[in-house]
Design an enzyme around this catalytic site. Sequence first.
Site, PDB file in Angstrom:
ATOM      1  N   ARG A  19       0.905  -1.277   0.019  1.00  0.00           N
ATOM      2  CA  ARG A  19       0.071  -0.170   0.119  1.00  0.00           C
ATOM      3  C   ARG A  19       0.945   1.325  -0.009  1.00  0.00           C
ATOM      4  O   ARG A  19       0.375   2.342  -0.246  1.00  0.00           O
ATOM      5  CB  ARG A  19      -0.930   0.226   1.209  1.00  0.00           C
ATOM      6  CG  ARG A  19      -1.870  -1.267   1.292  1.00  0.00           C
ATOM      7  CD  ARG A  19      -2.588  -1.134   2.572  1.00  0.00           C
ATOM      8  NE  ARG A  19      -1.580  -1.544   3.641  1.00  0.00           N
ATOM      9  CZ  ARG A  19      -1.580  -0.851   5.002  1.00  0.00           C
ATOM     10  NH1 ARG A  19      -2.787  -0.491   5.534  1.00  0.00           N
ATOM     11  NH2 ARG A  19      -0.774  -1.064   5.756  1.00  0.00           N
ATOM     12  N   GLU A  40       7.853   7.447  11.072  1.00  0.00           N
ATOM     13  CA  GLU A  40       7.715   8.413  12.066  1.00  0.00           C
ATOM     14  C   GLU A  40       9.066   9.393  11.895  1.00  0.00           C
ATOM     15  O   GLU A  40      10.296   8.722  12.267  1.00  0.00           O
ATOM     16  CB  GLU A  40       7.881   7.742  13.396  1.00  0.00           C
ATOM     17  CG  GLU A  40       7.758   8.571  14.743  1.00  0.00           C
ATOM     18  CD  GLU A  40       7.503   7.629  15.897  1.00  0.00           C
ATOM     19  OE1 GLU A  40       6.615   7.295  16.442  1.00  0.00           O
ATOM     20  OE2 GLU A  40       8.627   7.324  16.580  1.00  0.00           O
ATOM     21  N   GLN A  58       9.419  26.082  15.920  1.00  0.00           N
ATOM     22  CA  GLN A  58       8.870  26.515  14.593  1.00  0.00           C
ATOM     23  C   GLN A  58       9.203  25.564  13.554  1.00  0.00           C
ATOM     24  O   GLN A  58      10.073  25.061  13.564  1.00  0.00           O
ATOM     25  CB  GLN A  58       9.487  28.028  14.422  1.00  0.00           C
ATOM     26  CG  GLN A  58       9.237  28.818  13.163  1.00  0.00           C
ATOM     27  CD  GLN A  58       9.999  30.151  12.978  1.00  0.00           C
ATOM     28  OE1 GLN A  58       9.698  30.773  14.139  1.00  0.00           O
ATOM     29  NE2 GLN A  58      10.246  30.313  11.986  1.00  0.00           N
ATOM     30  N   LYS A  84      18.672  23.724  13.252  1.00  0.00           N
ATOM     31  CA  LYS A  84      17.780  23.309  12.094  1.00  0.00           C
ATOM     32  C   LYS A  84      17.744  21.896  11.848  1.00  0.00           C
ATOM     33  O   LYS A  84      18.967  21.274  11.702  1.00  0.00           O
ATOM     34  CB  LYS A  84      17.893  24.154  11.043  1.00  0.00           C
ATOM     35  CG  LYS A  84      17.797  25.523  10.959  1.00  0.00           C
ATOM     36  CD  LYS A  84      18.153  26.507   9.833  1.00  0.00           C
ATOM     37  CE  LYS A  84      18.334  27.934  10.172  1.00  0.00           C
ATOM     38  NZ  LYS A  84      18.621  28.772   9.146  1.00  0.00           N
ATOM     39  N   HIS A  90      23.743  28.426   7.629  1.00  0.00           N
ATOM     40  CA  HIS A  90      23.072  27.429   6.851  1.00  0.00           C
ATOM     41  C   HIS A  90      22.737  27.798   5.234  1.00  0.00           C
ATOM     42  O   HIS A  90      21.975  29.144   5.297  1.00  0.00           O
ATOM     43  CB  HIS A  90      21.881  26.985   7.561  1.00  0.00           C
ATOM     44  CG  HIS A  90      21.033  25.837   6.767  1.00  0.00           C
ATOM     45  ND1 HIS A  90      19.904  26.363   6.113  1.00  0.00           N
ATOM     46  CD2 HIS A  90      21.199  24.801   6.168  1.00  0.00           C
ATOM     47  CE1 HIS A  90      19.141  25.209   5.638  1.00  0.00           C
ATOM     48  NE2 HIS A  90      20.123  24.412   5.499  1.00  0.00           N
ATOM     49  N   TYR A 126      11.893  22.701   7.265  1.00  0.00           N
ATOM     50  CA  TYR A 126      12.880  22.652   8.433  1.00  0.00           C
ATOM     51  C   TYR A 126      12.281  23.096   9.680  1.00  0.00           C
ATOM     52  O   TYR A 126      11.330  23.935   9.754  1.00  0.00           O
ATOM     53  CB  TYR A 126      14.185  23.210   8.055  1.00  0.00           C
ATOM     54  CG  TYR A 126      14.290  24.719   7.864  1.00  0.00           C
ATOM     55  CD1 TYR A 126      14.543  25.625   8.820  1.00  0.00           C
ATOM     56  CD2 TYR A 126      14.125  25.322   6.643  1.00  0.00           C
ATOM     57  CE1 TYR A 126      14.474  27.002   8.410  1.00  0.00           C
ATOM     58  CE2 TYR A 126      14.100  26.279   6.203  1.00  0.00           C
ATOM     59  CZ  TYR A 126      14.059  27.260   7.175  1.00  0.00           C
ATOM     60  OH  TYR A 126      14.290  28.498   6.763  1.00  0.00           O
ATOM     61  N   GLU A 168      19.105  38.556  12.650  1.00  0.00           N
ATOM     62  CA  GLU A 168      19.333  37.728  11.523  1.00  0.00           C
ATOM     63  C   GLU A 168      20.634  38.334  10.867  1.00  0.00           C
ATOM     64  O   GLU A 168      20.839  39.706  10.684  1.00  0.00           O
ATOM     65  CB  GLU A 168      18.221  38.138  10.613  1.00  0.00           C
ATOM     66  CG  GLU A 168      18.402  37.596   9.071  1.00  0.00           C
ATOM     67  CD  GLU A 168      17.157  37.489   8.357  1.00  0.00           C
ATOM     68  OE1 GLU A 168      16.829  36.905   7.450  1.00  0.00           O
ATOM     69  OE2 GLU A 168      16.797  38.582   8.308  1.00  0.00           O
TER      70      GLU A 168
END
Length: 184
Positions: free
Chosen positions: A23, A28, A46, A70, A121, A134, A145
């Site tokens: 199927r 997980e 987040q 991340k 990253h 992510y 930032e």
Amino acid sequence: MQVLDTALCDVKLISPKRFGDERGWFAEVFNGERFAAAGLPAGFVQDNQSFSSRGVLRGLHYQLGRPQGKLVRVLSGHIWDVAVDLRRDSPDFGRWAGFDLKPRNGAGELEMLWIPEGFAHGFLVLSETAEVLYKTTDLYHPAGERCICWDDPTLGIAWPLEGITPSVSAKDAAGSLFADAELP
């Protein structure tokens, strides 16, 4: 779940176990208890998802004050993902590593990349399009930032640009050189 070390200290490749039959399959992909037992973070706050076309290059991003770890997963397409160690006390400070990421690796298994806090990253889309999801360990903090130029000569990242002219945002094009960057 299999957790593999990479060329950079603390960056890990993670392969969740898939269970399948005629199927389809089930996996997980995140379980807080299993992640914690493997020495990985379990407290993500987040989820971010991006869709990009071939040649889009995002990064090299990081945050000051509220750094984000991340957990990167490609939902569709193919990217070349890069992590740069910005931790001054790390034996890998200033080193980078690149990873070919697809929804499933060459062995057909799911694969995710864990990039801890203290790393820059970025990624380059190698397929016609790619969707990347992510999870982050802290919320987006606009005031913290920062961006390092993707083509910084000191870092010398060997982006796989054969036949690709990278498409970079104006913000990323204005990133700092590694030598001038405000680092964590």
